[in-house]
Design a protein around this motif. Structure first.
Motif, PDB file in Angstrom:
ATOM      1  N   SER A   1       0.759  -1.280   0.095  1.00  0.00           N
ATOM      2  CA  SER A   1      -0.122   0.099  -0.035  1.00  0.00           C
ATOM      3  C   SER A   1       0.754   1.133  -0.002  1.00  0.00           C
ATOM      4  O   SER A   1       1.696   1.445   0.900  1.00  0.00           O
ATOM      5  N   SER A   2       0.503   2.249  -0.971  1.00  0.00           N
ATOM      6  CA  SER A   2       1.201   3.551  -1.089  1.00  0.00           C
ATOM      7  C   SER A   2       0.909   4.340   0.009  1.00  0.00           C
ATOM      8  O   SER A   2       1.531   5.192   0.822  1.00  0.00           O
ATOM      9  N   VAL A   3      -0.349   4.162   0.919  1.00  0.00           N
ATOM     10  CA  VAL A   3      -1.070   4.739   1.707  1.00  0.00           C
ATOM     11  C   VAL A   3      -0.055   4.531   3.212  1.00  0.00           C
ATOM     12  O   VAL A   3       0.420   5.366   3.844  1.00  0.00           O
ATOM     13  N   ILE A   4       0.323   3.282   3.283  1.00  0.00           N
ATOM     14  CA  ILE A   4       1.033   2.663   4.368  1.00  0.00           C
ATOM     15  C   ILE A   4       2.511   3.279   4.242  1.00  0.00           C
ATOM     16  O   ILE A   4       3.291   3.681   5.144  1.00  0.00           O
ATOM     17  N   GLU A   5       2.988   3.182   2.906  1.00  0.00           N
ATOM     18  CA  GLU A   5       4.392   3.697   2.744  1.00  0.00           C
ATOM     19  C   GLU A   5       4.583   5.007   2.968  1.00  0.00           C
ATOM     20  O   GLU A   5       5.592   5.620   3.688  1.00  0.00           O
ATOM     21  N   ALA A   6       3.627   5.966   2.638  1.00  0.00           N
ATOM     22  CA  ALA A   6       3.632   7.579   2.873  1.00  0.00           C
ATOM     23  C   ALA A   6       3.590   7.682   4.376  1.00  0.00           C
ATOM     24  O   ALA A   6       4.247   8.621   5.015  1.00  0.00           O
ATOM     25  N   HIS A   7       2.715   6.985   5.231  1.00  0.00           N
ATOM     26  CA  HIS A   7       2.867   6.873   6.475  1.00  0.00           C
ATOM     27  C   HIS A   7       3.925   6.630   7.253  1.00  0.00           C
ATOM     28  O   HIS A   7       4.450   7.454   8.291  1.00  0.00           O
ATOM     29  N   HIS A   8       4.452   5.553   6.695  1.00  0.00           N
ATOM     30  CA  HIS A   8       5.972   5.118   7.454  1.00  0.00           C
ATOM     31  C   HIS A   8       7.105   6.426   6.997  1.00  0.00           C
ATOM     32  O   HIS A   8       8.118   6.399   7.522  1.00  0.00           O
ATOM     33  N   ASP A   9       6.797   6.841   5.746  1.00  0.00           N
ATOM     34  CA  ASP A   9       7.790   7.942   5.394  1.00  0.00           C
ATOM     35  C   ASP A   9       7.970   8.908   6.287  1.00  0.00           C
ATOM     36  O   ASP A   9       9.076   9.543   6.706  1.00  0.00           O
ATOM     37  N   TYR A  10       6.900   9.418   6.771  1.00  0.00           N
ATOM     38  CA  TYR A  10       6.685  10.431   7.783  1.00  0.00           C
ATOM     39  C   TYR A  10       7.216  10.048   9.114  1.00  0.00           C
ATOM     40  O   TYR A  10       7.875  10.922   9.599  1.00  0.00           O
ATOM     41  N   ASP A  11       7.275   8.801   9.539  1.00  0.00           N
ATOM     42  CA  ASP A  11       7.724   8.335  10.783  1.00  0.00           C
ATOM     43  C   ASP A  11       9.255   7.882  10.643  1.00  0.00           C
ATOM     44  O   ASP A  11       9.799   7.351  11.573  1.00  0.00           O
ATOM     45  N   GLY A  12       9.841   7.994   9.427  1.00  0.00           N
ATOM     46  CA  GLY A  12      11.126   7.707   9.044  1.00  0.00           C
ATOM     47  C   GLY A  12      11.371   6.323   8.861  1.00  0.00           C
ATOM     48  O   GLY A  12      12.634   5.464   9.316  1.00  0.00           O
ATOM     49  N   ILE A  13      10.655   5.248   8.692  1.00  0.00           N
ATOM     50  CA  ILE A  13      10.546   4.039   8.742  1.00  0.00           C
ATOM     51  C   ILE A  13      10.369   3.432   7.050  1.00  0.00           C
ATOM     52  O   ILE A  13       9.718   4.013   6.383  1.00  0.00           O
ATOM     53  N   ASP A  14      11.686   2.480   6.846  1.00  0.00           N
ATOM     54  CA  ASP A  14      11.819   2.020   5.623  1.00  0.00           C
ATOM     55  C   ASP A  14      10.799   0.815   5.164  1.00  0.00           C
ATOM     56  O   ASP A  14      11.042  -0.239   5.542  1.00  0.00           O
ATOM     57  N   TYR A  15       9.518   1.196   4.699  1.00  0.00           N
ATOM     58  CA  TYR A  15       8.499   0.155   4.596  1.00  0.00           C
ATOM     59  C   TYR A  15       9.046  -0.771   3.548  1.00  0.00           C
ATOM     60  O   TYR A  15       8.652  -2.109   3.558  1.00  0.00           O
ATOM     61  N   SER A  16       9.471  -0.398   2.163  1.00  0.00           N
ATOM     62  CA  SER A  16       9.758  -1.173   1.305  1.00  0.00           C
ATOM     63  C   SER A  16      10.943  -2.259   1.634  1.00  0.00           C
ATOM     64  O   SER A  16      10.735  -3.440   1.349  1.00  0.00           O
ATOM     65  N   MET A  17      11.824  -1.892   2.633  1.00  0.00           N
ATOM     66  CA  MET A  17      12.965  -2.653   3.031  1.00  0.00           C
ATOM     67  C   MET A  17      12.172  -3.770   4.068  1.00  0.00           C
ATOM     68  O   MET A  17      12.544  -4.873   4.023  1.00  0.00           O
ATOM     69  N   ILE A  18      11.180  -3.370   4.859  1.00  0.00           N
ATOM     70  CA  ILE A  18      10.575  -4.284   5.767  1.00  0.00           C
ATOM     71  C   ILE A  18       9.793  -5.304   4.939  1.00  0.00           C
ATOM     72  O   ILE A  18       9.944  -6.668   5.405  1.00  0.00           O
ATOM     73  N   MET A  19       9.179  -4.872   3.849  1.00  0.00           N
ATOM     74  CA  MET A  19       8.320  -5.618   3.304  1.00  0.00           C
ATOM     75  C   MET A  19       9.456  -6.758   2.358  1.00  0.00           C
ATOM     76  O   MET A  19       8.740  -8.084   2.232  1.00  0.00           O
ATOM     77  N   ALA A  20      10.324  -6.429   1.767  1.00  0.00           N
ATOM     78  CA  ALA A  20      11.336  -7.192   1.060  1.00  0.00           C
ATOM     79  C   ALA A  20      12.001  -8.117   1.900  1.00  0.00           C
ATOM     80  O   ALA A  20      12.309  -9.318   1.646  1.00  0.00           O
ATOM     81  N   ARG A  21      12.243  -7.903   3.092  1.00  0.00           N
ATOM     82  CA  ARG A  21      12.880  -8.672   4.186  1.00  0.00           C
ATOM     83  C   ARG A  21      11.820  -9.930   4.535  1.00  0.00           C
ATOM     84  O   ARG A  21      12.297 -10.845   4.915  1.00  0.00           O
ATOM     85  N   PHE A  22      10.495  -9.277   4.575  1.00  0.00           N
ATOM     86  CA  PHE A  22       9.549 -10.364   4.990  1.00  0.00           C
ATOM     87  C   PHE A  22       9.540 -11.405   3.800  1.00  0.00           C
ATOM     88  O   PHE A  22       9.164 -12.414   4.075  1.00  0.00           O
ATOM     89  N   ILE A  23       9.187 -10.918   2.541  1.00  0.00           N
ATOM     90  CA  ILE A  23       9.519 -11.905   1.493  1.00  0.00           C
ATOM     91  C   ILE A  23      10.524 -12.753   1.406  1.00  0.00           C
ATOM     92  O   ILE A  23      10.542 -13.961   1.195  1.00  0.00           O
TER      93      ILE A  23
END
Length: 328
Positions: free
Chosen positions: A223-245
């Motif tokens: 979700s780009s919405v969750i990505e944008a929310h995590h960007d605001y908090d300084g959290i790398d959403y893409s990396m977290i999801m990639a490591r999960f995969i």
């Protein structure tokens, strides 16, 4: 022949919105096979190119067209009609003509009149008030509304929602929210996409290699919405999801399907577009052979078929979850 106008959803971008519209069209045509359906959308040019249904015609409901053309013309119509003066000249506008010819107007906004989303209140109001000013019957298709603790939201909802023929509340929480306004035109309903009946499309099968489906397949809808929310908090959403995969592939032995459920292929904007974040996640995954990205602009029905092929589905988009649940 019945003519019905639908305002709010699109065929482009958010596949949940497309799914809501397709489910409505399918069910309307079951009852009225020769019905003519007008879709008022904020992506009119793209949706005209995507529309393949001869019963559906596309009209513009961009915020600008609503605010500067349709709503003012509807106001003029209302005034002239009350004064019993001629209004036929307003039919020169194709949108007004289509609305005036409609037996029913369906507001299909998905989520409207919600505290914290005051930015969207003008659009929510215009979608309803424009046909009401034209003396059309208006209903709300199953969607989330409320709570109504914000004064402006409560004021507008309390003045406008009682004027609708019926409001389909998406779930018990929305029903309870609406009851706080003292409404008696509310019915409890599930999300409309549960009733969408997908047709199997041959080209969908091409995305899943035979060797890929020999293992269990985990579908993931980022979700780009969750990505944008995590960007605001300084959290790398893409990396977290990639490591999960990577964990699902390397430690659990699964194959993974990344399924963006909102997609606009020719832009990097994140609004109604999960493709950029899905690409970033896929690029970061170690084993690309065990991870497929669905990067094509498929229909909501085609995505439903793909989701059905997964053994487990991890959904960060509401209607991706609905498709997964509806297929068990």
């Amino acid at each position: 022949m019945y003519e019905i106008s639908v305002i709010g959803p699109t065929l482009t971008g958010n596949k949940g919105a497309e799914g809501m519209f397709q489910s409505a069209v399918q069910n309307i045509l079951c009852v009225y096979p020769d019905a003519h359906i007008n879709l008022f959308t904020y992506y009119p040019d793209y949706d005209r190119r995507k529309n393949r249904n001869p019963n559906v015609e596309i009209y513009s409901a961009t915020p600008w067209n609503l605010a500067l053309v349709l709503f003012p013309l509807a106001c003029i119509y209302s005034i002239l009609n009350r004064l019993r003066l001629p209004t036929s000249f307003l039919n020169r506008n194709e949108g007004i003509s289509a609305l005036l010819g409609s037996d029913l107007v369906i507001d299909m906004g998905g989520i409207t009149f919600v505290d914290g989303r005051e930015l969207y209140l003008p659009f929510n109001v215009l979608c309803i008030m424009t046909p009401l000013l034209l003396n059309r019957k208006v209903m709300k298709y199953s969607q989330a509304m409320g709570p109504f603790n914000n004064r402006l939201n409560r004021f507008l909802a309390g003045r406008i929602l009682p004027r609708l023929e019926v409001i389909a509340a998406r779930g018990e929480v929305t029903e309870q929210n609406l009851r706080t306004l003292g409404l008696d035109n509310v019915v409890l309903a599930a999300d409309g996409v549960f009733s969408m009946r997908p047709h199997e499309h041959a080209r969908v099968k091409d995305y899943l290699r035979k060797d890929f489906t020999k293992k269990k397949v985990i579908g993931i809808s980022p979700s780009s919405v969750i990505e944008a929310h995590h960007d605001y908090d300084g959290i790398d959403y893409s990396m977290i999801m990639a490591r999960f995969i990577d964990h699902l592939i390397e430690e659990r032995g699964f194959n993974v399907l990344i399924v963006p459920h909102s997609i606009r292929r020719y832009t990097l904007e994140r609004k109604n577009n999960d493709l950029p974040v899905s690409r970033k996640i896929h690029d970061l995954v170690d084993d690309k052979r065990a991870c497929i990205l669905i990067a094509d602009d498929l229909s909501a029905e085609e995505l439903r078929v793909i989701i059905t092929s997964c053994d487990l589905f991890v959904a960060s988009r509401f209607h991706a979850m609905v498709s997964s649940l509806s297929e068990g």
